[in-house]
Design a protein around this motif. Structure first.
Motif: not given
Length: 208
Positions: A142, A147, A151, A173, A191
């Motif tokens: 990652l 990232f 994300t 994430i 992101t």
């Protein structure tokens, strides 16, 4: 517009032509605001309405003599102080089910995708296969991919099981299938990561 496709190892895996009608339009704050507001209102739960004094079927007969009984002068069993009486200042049913034109919702999603492409916070991956679904293996990859703190990863029809297992313990994430892509989640993440399959599904969904 063209964008470079990467592997999870951060190595180049070719280029992908993105549809300018979906990833290349100018975002408008008013459209994005309307769609996000609609989403947040849509998910609100409606309180169960309570019965107030006018909704309770009780007798309106005087309960006793006006004077001499040693009690207060009541003329209605529906008063809130009685058992079975109406609720004072009870919860009201409120409508949190607003409508929004499908074209506006689709336009909002296009603008959210375009805003990520314009800001350079859009990453396209060839696939999401993680060796043995191990978190340790994913963490090492990652950092090179760039990232952000938060994300959002969008896959195709189904989520990649190995990536879901590996990223399950990683803070920041989140993983969604293409059918679950929405404006609010896209905008609140730093992101946006799309797989090739996700790009195909989103373009097919929004081209119509």
């Amino acid at each position: 517009m063209k964008i470079q496709v990467k592997n999870l190892d951060a190595k180049a895996a070719g280029e992908l032509e993105l549809n300018d009608a979906i990833f290349g339009i100018e975002p408008r704050a008013d459209i994005l605001h309307r769609v996000v507001t609609w989403q947040l209102e849509k998910r609100r739960g409606t309180a169960r309405g309570t019965r107030e004094r006018s909704d309770v079927a009780r007798t309106g007969k005087r309960l006793g003599n006006q004077k001499g009984g040693g009690t207060a002068r009541h003329g209605d069993r529906a008063a809130p102080i009685f058992i079975g009486g109406g609720k004072a200042h009870g919860a009201r049913v409120r409508d949190f089910n607003p409508g929004l034109n499908k074209k506006v919702r689709a336009l909002g999603l296009k603008m959210a995708l375009s805003s990520k492409a314009k800001d350079g916070t859009l990453i396209v991956l060839d696939g999401l296969d993680v060796a043995e679904g191990k978190t340790k293996a994913l963490v090492g990859q990652l950092g090179a991919l760039g990232f952000g703190t938060k994300t959002l990863v969008i896959d195709g029809d189904a989520l990649n099981v190995s990536f879901a297992n590996a990223s399950g313990n990683l803070k920041g994430i989140n993983l969604l299938p293409a059918v679950g892509a929405n404006v609010y989640d896209i905008l609140k993440h730093d992101t946006l990561v799309l797989t090739r399959a996700a790009v195909e599904k989103l373009e097919a969904r929004l081209n119509g």
